[in-house]
Design a protein around this motif. Sequence first.
Motif, short mmCIF file in Angstrom:
data_model
loop_
_atom_site.label_atom_id
_atom_site.label_comp_id
_atom_site.label_asym_id
_atom_site.label_seq_id
_atom_site.Cartn_x
_atom_site.Cartn_y
_atom_site.Cartn_z
N ALA A 60 -5.69 10.88 1.54
CA ALA A 60 -5.88 10.50 2.94
C ALA A 60 -4.67 10.88 3.78
O ALA A 60 -3.55 11.04 3.27
N THR A 61 -4.89 11.03 5.06
CA THR A 61 -3.81 11.27 6.01
C THR A 61 -2.97 10.01 6.15
O THR A 61 -3.49 8.91 6.23
N VAL A 62 -1.65 10.19 6.16
CA VAL A 62 -0.72 9.07 6.35
C VAL A 62 -0.08 9.21 7.72
O VAL A 62 0.45 10.27 8.06
N VAL A 63 -0.12 8.15 8.51
CA VAL A 63 0.54 8.13 9.81
C VAL A 63 1.67 7.11 9.75
O VAL A 63 1.43 5.90 9.74
N ILE A 76 2.74 2.96 -1.52
CA ILE A 76 2.22 3.81 -0.45
C ILE A 76 2.08 5.26 -0.94
O ILE A 76 1.13 5.96 -0.59
N GLY A 77 3.02 5.68 -1.79
CA GLY A 77 2.94 7.03 -2.36
C GLY A 77 1.77 7.17 -3.31
O GLY A 77 1.08 8.18 -3.31
N ARG A 78 1.55 6.14 -4.10
CA ARG A 78 0.41 6.17 -5.03
C ARG A 78 -0.91 6.29 -4.27
O ARG A 78 -1.75 7.14 -4.61
N LEU A 79 -1.10 5.47 -3.24
CA LEU A 79 -2.36 5.48 -2.51
C LEU A 79 -2.55 6.81 -1.77
O LEU A 79 -3.66 7.35 -1.75
N ALA A 80 -1.48 7.35 -1.21
CA ALA A 80 -1.58 8.62 -0.50
C ALA A 80 -1.98 9.75 -1.45
O ALA A 80 -2.82 10.60 -1.10
N LEU A 81 -1.43 9.75 -2.64
CA LEU A 81 -1.72 10.82 -3.61
C LEU A 81 -3.10 10.64 -4.25
O LEU A 81 -3.83 11.62 -4.46
N GLU A 82 -3.45 9.41 -4.59
CA GLU A 82 -4.76 9.19 -5.21
C GLU A 82 -5.92 9.48 -4.25
O GLU A 82 -6.95 10.03 -4.65
#
Length: 252
Positions: free
Chosen positions: A163-166, A154-160
């Motif tokens: 996108a906003t994470v909810v 989840i950290g990888r996808l958020a940083l790459e």
Amino acid sequence: MKEQVYKDPRPKEYFDRFHERARSREPDAVYEIVRTITSIYAWTFFRARGIAAENVPPGPVIVAPNHFSFMDHFFVGAFLRRRVQFMAKSQLFKRPMQWVYTHGGVFPVRRGYRDEDAFITANTILGRGGLIVMYCEGGRSRSGKLSEQPKRGIGRLALESGATVVPAAIHGSSKVRNWKRLQFPKVTVQYGEPMRWEPVAEPTNEQQQQVANEVFAQIRGLYAGLDSLGRKGVARRLREARRAARRARATA
């Protein structure tokens, strides 16, 4: 309880078509049909209710909930007007249901492997402004409790993606299997405050884990609130906080 299979023996090529469809096309009418049926089921039998769904903004979003039940996909999507695409374990992609999944916007993560295709698909969907559900814990927790530590994906996808994470807490779904004994738990989904990090082209494992930990800390807080205050208590607290904020703005 059914024994879990942690490695999918099928080759990567078997899943290419599902990734290609998710990358090139949005969910179609199958999504709305399935959403309608499962939402009615959730609202009626599990008395499912959502709290603060307005926290999910437009644009590219990753909704990050805890994960206890197969129904969690549908609980999360039941309270959102946007079409949600799910990252799901590859074992679900079997005939005849794989046709329903792929037309409904679901794409696979090949279980037991480092699946780069899943991240390419997820980033493609987010790149066109889509909404993805990705579980912080990776797989489903079978203990009825939150995992000790989140997976760093989840950290990888958020940083790459940037996108906003909810973060979201699904409370009550650990007992969904009790329907077989005609026991239907009350399920609540609370959507937390949006979070966002500046994009990083190649985040390190440490950066990925740090972001995952921050997201999971919010999920823990939301879940603990539902556990201690209950659905009505949390809703009341949020209403009081909104009133206080309005009063503060009025007197500023």
